[in-house]
Design an enzyme around this catalytic site. Structure first.
Site, PDB file in Angstrom:
ATOM      1  N   GLU A 331       0.789  -1.363  -0.113  1.00  0.00           N
ATOM      2  CA  GLU A 331      -0.375  -0.055  -0.230  1.00  0.00           C
ATOM      3  C   GLU A 331       1.102   1.212  -0.057  1.00  0.00           C
ATOM      4  O   GLU A 331       0.547   2.106  -0.450  1.00  0.00           O
ATOM      5  CB  GLU A 331      -1.107  -0.089   0.951  1.00  0.00           C
ATOM      6  CG  GLU A 331      -2.457   1.375   0.727  1.00  0.00           C
ATOM      7  CD  GLU A 331      -3.069   1.039   1.937  1.00  0.00           C
ATOM      8  OE1 GLU A 331      -4.359   0.350   1.546  1.00  0.00           O
ATOM      9  OE2 GLU A 331      -3.000   1.236   3.593  1.00  0.00           O
ATOM     10  N   HIS A 362       5.975 -27.242   3.298  1.00  0.00           N
ATOM     11  CA  HIS A 362       5.263 -28.065   2.237  1.00  0.00           C
ATOM     12  C   HIS A 362       4.278 -27.278   1.710  1.00  0.00           C
ATOM     13  O   HIS A 362       3.136 -28.448   0.875  1.00  0.00           O
ATOM     14  CB  HIS A 362       4.417 -29.069   3.892  1.00  0.00           C
ATOM     15  CG  HIS A 362       5.877 -29.460   4.226  1.00  0.00           C
ATOM     16  ND1 HIS A 362       6.065 -31.037   4.040  1.00  0.00           N
ATOM     17  CD2 HIS A 362       6.337 -29.422   5.408  1.00  0.00           C
ATOM     18  CE1 HIS A 362       6.762 -30.998   4.930  1.00  0.00           C
ATOM     19  NE2 HIS A 362       6.965 -30.161   5.899  1.00  0.00           N
ATOM     20  N   LYS A 471     -13.708   1.331  -3.821  1.00  0.00           N
ATOM     21  CA  LYS A 471     -14.949   1.347  -2.819  1.00  0.00           C
ATOM     22  C   LYS A 471     -15.590   2.300  -3.496  1.00  0.00           C
ATOM     23  O   LYS A 471     -17.021   1.879  -3.033  1.00  0.00           O
ATOM     24  CB  LYS A 471     -14.293   1.578  -1.517  1.00  0.00           C
ATOM     25  CG  LYS A 471     -13.345   1.367  -0.487  1.00  0.00           C
ATOM     26  CD  LYS A 471     -12.925   1.347   0.783  1.00  0.00           C
ATOM     27  CE  LYS A 471     -12.210   2.994   0.398  1.00  0.00           C
ATOM     28  NZ  LYS A 471     -11.471   3.602   1.567  1.00  0.00           N
TER      29      LYS A 471
END
Length: 502
Positions: A331, A362, A471
């Site tokens: 950001e 893994h 947004k």
């Protein structure tokens, strides 16, 4: 030459065929010379793919961009957030180093708010409340969530803190289903108190608690918090526009931290960050870990062409650190124009990602060992772990050391399927122990490393306009999902809306 970039490209070309084992063989004291100790933190850059000559060119790059002066301007309260015309004073939340009137005023204001915060905690201590639900998102959530999870084993607080960030109602339901509303308090954290996720989740929490009696807020817009949820003004703690969300855990945004680990531990966290601040501001470039870490990131991105960066936390208590750093770094540095509005002339932030060891061995380590991409990494571990399972800790650190070595050095084989090419550079970071002081210093180091990178690239690390458009569009589309008539221009969105409405 172009502010030192051209010289560094020559060094990158010179080192192209040189392996990390070659560098270790050529500089026999490299393991010691490329290591730094800062308080409880140990850093080793010996497995990065540069030599002392290239490293000096990197420091010259920092001098050409006046990194030292940039630190001084930030600490003194100058408006280094140029696009929003704001000072950047998260360092003043934890200490007063510059002595300027702006920084002193910020430090004094922060100290007064902490006194209020501790008084609220004392009041809750005297109540029957046992659980706290903290509602926020992004910088209002990731930092507190990380610290609470990391320091839970040495907590001195008596409250269990539960975090809810996602607007998905399943997250809130899962949390509330295991709590008793008569023994629960809530904290709503939002800088503007206009964040959709926090407002929606806050309303659910308000209704579930049966009102605002045990509801608290942290905001730079306290009037809106009081108005939106009828919260008692004395239960609203202020923050300021000179503190960005991803740098705010040191402020009243840390209210959940202090509740979970205790006020003394919270002060130790601040002290650890303040100690690293003093180091970053005063230590010369060539010895400064924050500068070296930031320059190393620039080297790997711009001169080795690495498009991703991994963080491996070899301590389960730091499992949330990769996600926290992902926000802090991406950001801050995910910008395509410079502070003056002109396009950047080189790549900026790589994709940051990672996980917790040994689980990651893994999952994605196969791709690191034998895939086609070189992935630089930070490996973070602890020297001492005061729990009951010492054998496990030995095994954990054995895996940490083994993975770093194999990723860097590789291994040849007559069987092509068993060749490990190596060549993955890494930095090793060890905490003496996972204490509030050490964690505070570690987070502060990453904050300052990010700032160094932003100065080199000429970008603003303290705005985040890229998060806004989506947004706003979501707010516009919300009525359409409810069946209202809304003009939707995009044909794919229009088609999917039909599907979502059933």
């Amino acid at each position: 030459m172009h502010n030192g970039f051209d010289a560094l490209q020559l060094h990158a070309n010179r080192l192209r065929g040189v392996t990390i084992p070659d560098l270790l063989a050529a500089e026999l004291k490299r393991p010691e010379q490329y290591a730094r100790q800062v308080g409880p933190l140990y850093f080793n850059f010996a497995r990065q793919k540069y030599d002392c000559v290239a490293l000096e060119a990197l420091f010259a790059l920092a001098r050409n961009h006046n990194v030292t002066g940039a630190f001084q301007r930030m600490f003194c309260g100058e408006q280094v957030n140029v696009t929003e015309g704001r000072a950047v004073l998260h360092t003043a939340l934890r200490g007063d180093l510059s002595g300027t009137s702006v920084a002193v005023a910020a430090y004094t204001a922060a100290a007064k708010v902490r006194e209020r915060m501790y008084a609220l905690i004392a009041g809750l201590d005297a109540s029957e409340v046992t659980d706290i639900v903290s509602v926020g998102i992004g910088g209002s959530d990731l930092g507190p969530r990380l610290v609470v999870d990391a320091l839970r084993p040495i907590s001195q607080g008596r409250f269990r803190v539960h975090f809810v960030s996602n607007v998905d109602g399943a997250a809130m339901r899962r949390t509330l289903d295991m709590l008793d509303p008569s023994r629960t308090a809530g904290i709503l954290i939002s800088k503007t108190f206009g964040t959709q996720e926090t407002l929606l989740n806050g309303r659910i929490l308000y209704d579930w608690l049966g009102g605002s009696e045990r509801l608290y807020a942290v905001s730079a817009n306290p009037e809106r918090a009081v108005h939106a949820f009828d919260i008692v003004p004395t239960q609203v703690l202020p923050i300021w526009d000179w503190v960005g969300g991803r740098y705010s855990l040191w402020s009243a945004v840390g209210f959940p931290i202090a509740l979970a680990i205790g006020s003394q531990r919270f002060e130790e966290l601040l002290a650890g960050a303040a100690e690293f601040d003093a180091y970053a501001l005063r230590v010369p470039l060539e010895e400064n870990v924050a500068v070296l870490h930031g320059l190393t990131a620039v080297w790997n991105r711009n001169f080795l062409g690495c498009a991703t960066y991994a963080v491996m936390a070899y301590d389960q208590r730091l499992a949330l650190l990769p996600a926290y750093l992902q926000q802090l770094v991406m950001e801050s540095l995910g910008k395509r124009v410079k502070c003056d509005g002109t396009p950047v002339d080189r790549d900026t932030v790589p994709v940051w990602w990672g996980g917790v060891g040994t689980d990651v061995q893994h999952s994605f380590f196969q791709a690191l060992h034998q895939g086609t991409n070189i992935v630089p990494a930070d490996f973070i571990g602890t020297i001492r772990n005061d729990d009951l399972y010492t054998e496990n800790h030995f095994a954990l650190n054995a895996n940490l050391l083994a993975q770093i070595e194999v990723l860097a050095n590789g291994q040849l084989s007559d069987d092509p399927h068993r060749v490990y090419p190596g060549g993955n550079p890494s930095t090793l970071i060890l905490l003496d122990a996972l204490t509030p002081q050490a964690l505070g210093g570690l987070i502060a180091m990453y904050e300052h490393s990010v700032y160094v990178q932003s100065v080199i690239w000429g970008i603003n690390a303290f705005d985040q306009f890229g998060v806004e458009l989506g947004k706003h569009l979501a707010v516009q589309l919300l009525p359409a999902l409810k069946g209202e008539s809304v003009e939707v221009v995009d044909p794919v969105t229009r088609a999917v809306l039909v599907r979502l409405r059933g």
